[in-house]
Design a protein around this motif. Structure first.
Motif, PDB file in Angstrom:
ATOM      1  N   THR A 142      -7.333 -46.816   2.483  1.00  0.00           N
ATOM      2  CA  THR A 142      -6.331 -45.820   2.861  1.00  0.00           C
ATOM      3  C   THR A 142      -7.034 -44.491   3.085  1.00  0.00           C
ATOM      4  OG1 THR A 142      -4.175 -44.863   2.324  1.00  0.00           O
ATOM      5  CG2 THR A 142      -5.730 -45.087   0.515  1.00  0.00           C
ATOM      6  N   ALA A 143      -6.496 -43.706   3.992  1.00  0.00           N
ATOM      7  CA  ALA A 143      -7.058 -42.389   4.280  1.00  0.00           C
ATOM      8  C   ALA A 143      -6.095 -41.318   3.793  1.00  0.00           C
ATOM      9  CB  ALA A 143      -7.307 -42.230   5.773  1.00  0.00           C
ATOM     10  N   ARG A 144      -6.643 -40.277   3.207  1.00  0.00           N
ATOM     11  CA  ARG A 144      -5.844 -39.153   2.732  1.00  0.00           C
ATOM     12  C   ARG A 144      -6.022 -37.983   3.688  1.00  0.00           C
ATOM     13  NH1 ARG A 144      -6.901 -38.421  -3.526  1.00  0.00           N
ATOM     14  NH2 ARG A 144      -4.821 -37.519  -3.414  1.00  0.00           N
ATOM     15  N   THR A 145      -5.037 -37.117   3.764  1.00  0.00           N
ATOM     16  CA  THR A 145      -5.119 -35.967   4.667  1.00  0.00           C
ATOM     17  C   THR A 145      -6.202 -34.975   4.258  1.00  0.00           C
ATOM     18  OG1 THR A 145      -3.381 -34.824   3.432  1.00  0.00           O
ATOM     19  CG2 THR A 145      -2.694 -36.127   5.347  1.00  0.00           C
ATOM     20  N   SER A 146      -6.712 -35.107   3.041  1.00  0.00           N
ATOM     21  CA  SER A 146      -7.761 -34.209   2.551  1.00  0.00           C
ATOM     22  C   SER A 146      -9.147 -34.561   3.078  1.00  0.00           C
ATOM     23  CB  SER A 146      -7.786 -34.235   1.025  1.00  0.00           C
ATOM     24  OG  SER A 146      -8.082 -35.546   0.561  1.00  0.00           O
ATOM     25  N   GLY A 147      -9.244 -35.609   3.902  1.00  0.00           N
ATOM     26  CA  GLY A 147     -10.545 -36.006   4.430  1.00  0.00           C
ATOM     27  C   GLY A 147     -11.280 -36.983   3.541  1.00  0.00           C
ATOM     28  N   VAL A 148     -10.531 -37.686   2.706  1.00  0.00           N
ATOM     29  CA  VAL A 148     -11.099 -38.673   1.793  1.00  0.00           C
ATOM     30  C   VAL A 148     -10.534 -40.044   2.136  1.00  0.00           C
ATOM     31  CG1 VAL A 148     -11.111 -39.426  -0.618  1.00  0.00           C
ATOM     32  CG2 VAL A 148     -11.460 -37.034  -0.076  1.00  0.00           C
ATOM     33  N   VAL A 149     -11.384 -41.045   2.095  1.00  0.00           N
ATOM     34  CA  VAL A 149     -10.974 -42.430   2.276  1.00  0.00           C
ATOM     35  C   VAL A 149     -11.110 -43.124   0.932  1.00  0.00           C
ATOM     36  CG1 VAL A 149     -11.519 -44.613   3.425  1.00  0.00           C
ATOM     37  CG2 VAL A 149     -11.698 -42.468   4.691  1.00  0.00           C
ATOM     38  N   LEU A 150     -10.077 -43.849   0.513  1.00  0.00           N
ATOM     39  CA  LEU A 150     -10.122 -44.621  -0.727  1.00  0.00           C
ATOM     40  C   LEU A 150     -10.176 -46.097  -0.377  1.00  0.00           C
ATOM     41  CD1 LEU A 150      -7.374 -42.747  -2.762  1.00  0.00           C
ATOM     42  CD2 LEU A 150      -9.840 -42.573  -3.071  1.00  0.00           C
ATOM     43  N   VAL A 151     -11.064 -46.827  -1.042  1.00  0.00           N
ATOM     44  CA  VAL A 151     -11.176 -48.267  -0.821  1.00  0.00           C
ATOM     45  C   VAL A 151     -11.167 -48.981  -2.165  1.00  0.00           C
ATOM     46  CG1 VAL A 151     -12.427 -48.084   1.361  1.00  0.00           C
ATOM     47  CG2 VAL A 151     -13.713 -48.174  -0.755  1.00  0.00           C
ATOM     48  N   SER A 152     -10.586 -50.156  -2.182  1.00  0.00           N
ATOM     49  CA  SER A 152     -10.613 -50.957  -3.406  1.00  0.00           C
ATOM     50  C   SER A 152     -11.791 -51.919  -3.318  1.00  0.00           C
ATOM     51  CB  SER A 152      -9.297 -51.710  -3.601  1.00  0.00           C
ATOM     52  OG  SER A 152      -9.046 -52.547  -2.501  1.00  0.00           O
ATOM     53  N   ASP A 153     -12.660 -51.833  -4.297  1.00  0.00           N
ATOM     54  CA  ASP A 153     -13.838 -52.702  -4.393  1.00  0.00           C
ATOM     55  C   ASP A 153     -13.539 -53.693  -5.516  1.00  0.00           C
ATOM     56  OD1 ASP A 153     -16.347 -53.785  -4.113  1.00  0.00           O
ATOM     57  OD2 ASP A 153     -17.418 -51.873  -4.308  1.00  0.00           O
ATOM     58  N   ILE A 154     -12.789 -54.735  -5.170  1.00  0.00           N
ATOM     59  CA  ILE A 154     -12.222 -55.649  -6.160  1.00  0.00           C
ATOM     60  C   ILE A 154     -13.284 -56.429  -6.931  1.00  0.00           C
ATOM     61  CG2 ILE A 154     -11.866 -57.599  -4.612  1.00  0.00           C
ATOM     62  CD1 ILE A 154      -9.121 -57.930  -6.041  1.00  0.00           C
ATOM     63  N   ALA A 155     -14.420 -56.674  -6.327  1.00  0.00           N
ATOM     64  CA  ALA A 155     -15.466 -57.446  -7.001  1.00  0.00           C
ATOM     65  C   ALA A 155     -16.027 -56.715  -8.216  1.00  0.00           C
ATOM     66  CB  ALA A 155     -16.586 -57.787  -6.023  1.00  0.00           C
ATOM     67  N   VAL A 156     -15.903 -55.386  -8.228  1.00  0.00           N
ATOM     68  CA  VAL A 156     -16.418 -54.605  -9.356  1.00  0.00           C
ATOM     69  C   VAL A 156     -15.311 -53.828 -10.061  1.00  0.00           C
ATOM     70  CG1 VAL A 156     -18.777 -54.450  -8.515  1.00  0.00           C
ATOM     71  CG2 VAL A 156     -17.116 -52.728  -7.819  1.00  0.00           C
ATOM     72  N   ASN A 157     -14.056 -54.136  -9.716  1.00  0.00           N
ATOM     73  CA  ASN A 157     -12.890 -53.532 -10.383  1.00  0.00           C
ATOM     74  C   ASN A 157     -12.905 -52.011 -10.338  1.00  0.00           C
ATOM     75  OD1 ASN A 157     -11.769 -56.102 -11.415  1.00  0.00           O
ATOM     76  ND2 ASN A 157     -13.726 -56.139 -12.485  1.00  0.00           N
ATOM     77  N   LYS A 158     -13.133 -51.460  -9.154  1.00  0.00           N
ATOM     78  CA  LYS A 158     -13.165 -50.004  -8.984  1.00  0.00           C
ATOM     79  C   LYS A 158     -12.421 -49.591  -7.711  1.00  0.00           C
ATOM     80  CE  LYS A 158     -17.696 -49.278 -11.140  1.00  0.00           C
ATOM     81  NZ  LYS A 158     -19.050 -48.750 -10.906  1.00  0.00           N
ATOM     82  N   ILE A 159     -11.885 -48.382  -7.745  1.00  0.00           N
ATOM     83  CA  ILE A 159     -11.398 -47.712  -6.548  1.00  0.00           C
ATOM     84  C   ILE A 159     -12.491 -46.722  -6.185  1.00  0.00           C
ATOM     85  CG2 ILE A 159      -9.606 -46.285  -5.491  1.00  0.00           C
ATOM     86  CD1 ILE A 159      -8.558 -48.990  -6.449  1.00  0.00           C
ATOM     87  N   ARG A 160     -12.991 -46.813  -4.962  1.00  0.00           N
ATOM     88  CA  ARG A 160     -14.098 -45.961  -4.531  1.00  0.00           C
ATOM     89  C   ARG A 160     -13.579 -44.908  -3.568  1.00  0.00           C
ATOM     90  NH1 ARG A 160     -18.583 -49.056  -4.583  1.00  0.00           N
ATOM     91  NH2 ARG A 160     -19.795 -47.159  -4.794  1.00  0.00           N
ATOM     92  N   GLN A 161     -14.170 -43.749  -3.605  1.00  0.00           N
ATOM     93  CA  GLN A 161     -13.769 -42.611  -2.789  1.00  0.00           C
ATOM     94  C   GLN A 161     -14.909 -42.240  -1.861  1.00  0.00           C
ATOM     95  OE1 GLN A 161     -11.619 -39.078  -4.498  1.00  0.00           O
ATOM     96  NE2 GLN A 161     -13.694 -38.259  -4.499  1.00  0.00           N
ATOM     97  N   ILE A 162     -14.596 -42.051  -0.586  1.00  0.00           N
ATOM     98  CA  ILE A 162     -15.606 -41.647   0.395  1.00  0.00           C
ATOM     99  C   ILE A 162     -15.177 -40.309   0.996  1.00  0.00           C
ATOM    100  CG2 ILE A 162     -16.858 -42.270   2.487  1.00  0.00           C
ATOM    101  CD1 ILE A 162     -15.797 -45.177   1.991  1.00  0.00           C
TER     102      ILE A 162
END
Length: 75
Positions: free
Chosen positions: A36-56
């Motif tokens: 998902t993309a946020r209006t703040s210029g950040v993309v969030l992705v779910s990295d299910i293999a390592v049980n984390k939400i990652r922020q780009i």
């Protein structure tokens, strides 16, 4: 992944090993299942293999852990 206005696709982040945080291709992902993309210029992705939400951060390509410790269960 990033698509330019001309239609070209390039790597925004990822390509490194494991689930390493880092900048651009030095960061790693293992099992992406959602994005998902946020209006703040950040993309969030779910990295299910390592049980984390990652922020780009799109402006810098910096990948960091937004939520999760790497252990399955509750965030």
């Amino acid at each position: 992944m990033q698509k330019s206005i001309e239609g070209f696709v390039s790597t925004l982040a990822g390509g490194g090993s494991g689930s390493a945080d880092g900048i651009g291709t030095n960061a790693g992902f293992i099992g992406l299942t959602g994005i998902t993309a946020r209006t703040s210029g950040v993309v969030l992705v779910s990295d299910i293999a390592v049980n984390k939400i990652r922020q780009i951060a799109v402006s810098s390509g910096l990948v960091s852990t937004f939520a999760g410790s790497g252990t399955s269960g509750y965030l």
